[in-house]
Design a protein around this motif. Structure first.
Motif, short mmCIF file in Angstrom:
data_model
loop_
_atom_site.label_atom_id
_atom_site.label_comp_id
_atom_site.label_asym_id
_atom_site.label_seq_id
_atom_site.Cartn_x
_atom_site.Cartn_y
_atom_site.Cartn_z
N GLY A 73 0.62 -1.34 0.06
CA GLY A 73 -0.07 -0.04 0.00
C GLY A 73 0.95 0.94 -0.07
N THR A 74 1.91 1.30 0.12
CA THR A 74 3.00 2.49 -0.07
C THR A 74 3.55 2.28 -1.36
OG1 THR A 74 3.44 2.13 2.38
CG2 THR A 74 4.73 3.46 1.01
N MET A 75 3.66 3.48 -1.99
CA MET A 75 4.14 3.75 -3.23
C MET A 75 5.77 4.12 -3.01
SD MET A 75 2.05 3.02 -5.62
CE MET A 75 2.74 3.74 -7.13
N LYS A 76 6.48 3.45 -3.80
CA LYS A 76 7.84 3.86 -3.85
C LYS A 76 8.40 4.05 -5.25
CE LYS A 76 12.12 1.70 -2.61
NZ LYS A 76 13.23 0.35 -2.78
N PHE A 77 9.39 4.88 -5.32
CA PHE A 77 9.59 5.49 -6.52
C PHE A 77 11.28 5.62 -6.62
CE2 PHE A 77 11.57 9.31 -8.62
CZ PHE A 77 10.84 9.24 -9.80
N ASP A 78 11.84 4.84 -7.68
CA ASP A 78 13.04 4.78 -7.87
C ASP A 78 13.60 5.31 -9.13
OD1 ASP A 78 13.96 3.01 -5.47
OD2 ASP A 78 12.63 1.53 -6.49
N SER A 79 14.90 5.85 -9.38
CA SER A 79 15.10 6.32 -10.67
C SER A 79 16.59 6.06 -10.68
CB SER A 79 14.82 7.70 -10.82
OG SER A 79 15.67 8.34 -9.65
N CYS A 80 17.19 5.93 -11.97
CA CYS A 80 18.59 6.01 -12.16
C CYS A 80 18.52 6.78 -13.61
CB CYS A 80 19.15 4.53 -12.27
SG CYS A 80 18.43 3.38 -13.53
N GLN A 81 19.79 7.06 -13.81
CA GLN A 81 20.11 7.99 -14.86
C GLN A 81 21.58 7.60 -15.57
OE1 GLN A 81 18.87 11.83 -13.64
NE2 GLN A 81 21.27 12.53 -13.78
N ALA A 82 21.62 8.03 -16.93
CA ALA A 82 23.09 7.88 -17.42
C ALA A 82 23.09 9.29 -18.27
CB ALA A 82 23.02 6.77 -18.34
N GLU A 83 24.15 9.83 -18.28
CA GLU A 83 24.29 10.97 -19.34
C GLU A 83 25.53 10.93 -20.35
OE1 GLU A 83 27.08 13.63 -16.58
OE2 GLU A 83 25.18 13.64 -15.75
N PHE A 84 25.33 11.56 -21.36
CA PHE A 84 26.12 11.57 -22.58
C PHE A 84 26.57 12.88 -23.19
CE2 PHE A 84 22.98 8.14 -22.62
CZ PHE A 84 23.62 7.00 -22.30
N SER A 85 27.87 13.08 -23.38
CA SER A 85 28.10 14.46 -23.85
C SER A 85 27.76 14.72 -25.39
CB SER A 85 29.35 14.69 -23.78
OG SER A 85 29.80 15.88 -24.18
N VAL A 86 27.04 15.62 -25.73
CA VAL A 86 26.75 15.90 -27.05
C VAL A 86 27.53 17.11 -27.63
CG1 VAL A 86 24.71 16.10 -28.86
CG2 VAL A 86 24.42 14.79 -26.72
N PRO A 87 28.52 16.83 -28.44
CA PRO A 87 29.49 17.97 -28.82
C PRO A 87 28.59 19.11 -29.54
CG PRO A 87 30.73 15.81 -29.26
CD PRO A 87 29.09 15.46 -28.89
N TRP A 88 27.69 18.85 -30.37
CA TRP A 88 27.06 19.88 -31.09
C TRP A 88 26.21 20.77 -30.21
CZ3 TRP A 88 21.98 20.17 -31.23
CH2 TRP A 88 21.22 18.87 -31.09
N LEU A 89 25.80 20.02 -29.22
CA LEU A 89 24.96 21.06 -28.20
C LEU A 89 25.80 22.31 -27.62
CD1 LEU A 89 22.84 18.48 -26.38
CD2 LEU A 89 22.00 20.77 -27.65
N ASN A 90 27.03 21.77 -27.41
CA ASN A 90 28.02 22.71 -26.76
C ASN A 90 27.97 24.01 -27.66
OD1 ASN A 90 29.52 23.43 -24.66
ND2 ASN A 90 31.46 23.02 -25.62
N GLU A 91 28.27 23.55 -28.91
CA GLU A 91 28.29 24.50 -30.02
C GLU A 91 27.05 25.41 -30.10
OE1 GLU A 91 29.78 23.64 -33.86
OE2 GLU A 91 30.69 21.90 -33.11
N VAL A 92 26.10 24.85 -30.04
CA VAL A 92 24.87 25.56 -30.22
C VAL A 92 24.64 26.68 -28.97
CG1 VAL A 92 22.33 25.33 -29.94
CG2 VAL A 92 23.31 23.86 -31.55
N LEU A 93 25.06 26.18 -27.77
CA LEU A 93 24.84 27.00 -26.68
C LEU A 93 26.04 28.14 -26.75
CD1 LEU A 93 24.60 24.24 -23.85
CD2 LEU A 93 22.92 25.99 -24.62
N VAL A 94 27.14 27.84 -27.29
CA VAL A 94 28.20 28.83 -27.37
C VAL A 94 27.41 29.94 -28.42
CG1 VAL A 94 30.42 29.45 -28.41
CG2 VAL A 94 30.41 27.40 -26.72
N LEU A 95 26.81 29.32 -29.39
CA LEU A 95 26.26 30.32 -30.22
C LEU A 95 25.18 31.34 -29.57
CD1 LEU A 95 26.63 28.43 -33.69
CD2 LEU A 95 28.01 30.20 -32.84
N PHE A 96 24.38 30.52 -29.01
CA PHE A 96 23.33 31.39 -28.49
C PHE A 96 23.75 32.48 -27.15
CE2 PHE A 96 19.82 28.20 -28.99
CZ PHE A 96 18.83 29.06 -29.36
N THR A 97 25.00 31.90 -26.61
CA THR A 97 25.60 32.87 -25.69
C THR A 97 26.46 34.04 -26.43
OG1 THR A 97 26.06 31.22 -24.02
CG2 THR A 97 27.41 32.91 -23.86
#
Length: 151
Positions: free
Chosen positions: A115-139
């Motif tokens: 009767g008790t809801m339990k919440f679990d999560s896990c994550q992984a992250e990946f660097s995306v080089p073109w996103l860094n370029e996009v953010l630099v251009l926005f900046t």
């Protein structure tokens, strides 16, 4: 352990990329709305347009840097979950989102233990080089607009 894949006919949509593109298009539209032969009459007119461009660029950059967190039930019932084959069990959800120059993959599980809801999560992250370029251009765009506004 679950195995699923994203179907080719229904790709996973990253709303953050669409939002950033929409805000960038708004910035471009503010520039295009000014006719080449138009002569500004006051500095307030110029500052107003520059302010609109700055706002659109800031919103575009922010949409890539700061993800909008969705509640677990919205993730589980979202259209992206329908693009998986085979479908995941009802107590599982996955999410892809951008945070700065990284693509984050997150898995969420809800379990009902006596009767008790339990919440679990896990994550992984990946660097995306073109996103860094996009953010630099926005900046860079933001800095140039700010310099123009300051002058």
């Amino acid at each position: 352990m679950q195995r699923t894949s994203i179907t080719n006919d229904s790709p996973w949509k990253l709303q953050q990329v669409q939002d950033a593109a929409n805000h960038l298009q708004q910035a471009i539209n503010h520039i295009d709305d000014v006719d080449d032969s138009y002569h500004f009459k006051t500095s307030d007119e110029v500052l107003h347009i520059i302010g609109d461009i700055l706002g659109a660029l800031q919103r575009g950059r922010t949409s890539l840097v700061i993800p909008k967190k969705k509640p677990i039930d919205e993730l589980m019932k979202g259209r992206n979950m329908k693009s998986l084959s085979p479908n995941l069990p009802e107590d599982l959800a996955i999410s892809f989102y951008l945070q700065s120059h990284k693509l984050i993959f997150a898995v969420y599980q809800l379990t009902n233990i006596q009767g008790t809801m339990k919440f679990d999560s896990c994550q992984a992250e990946f660097s995306v080089p073109w996103l860094n370029e996009v953010l630099v251009l926005f900046t860079v765009g933001l800095q140039l607009c700010q310099q123009l506004k300051d002058k």
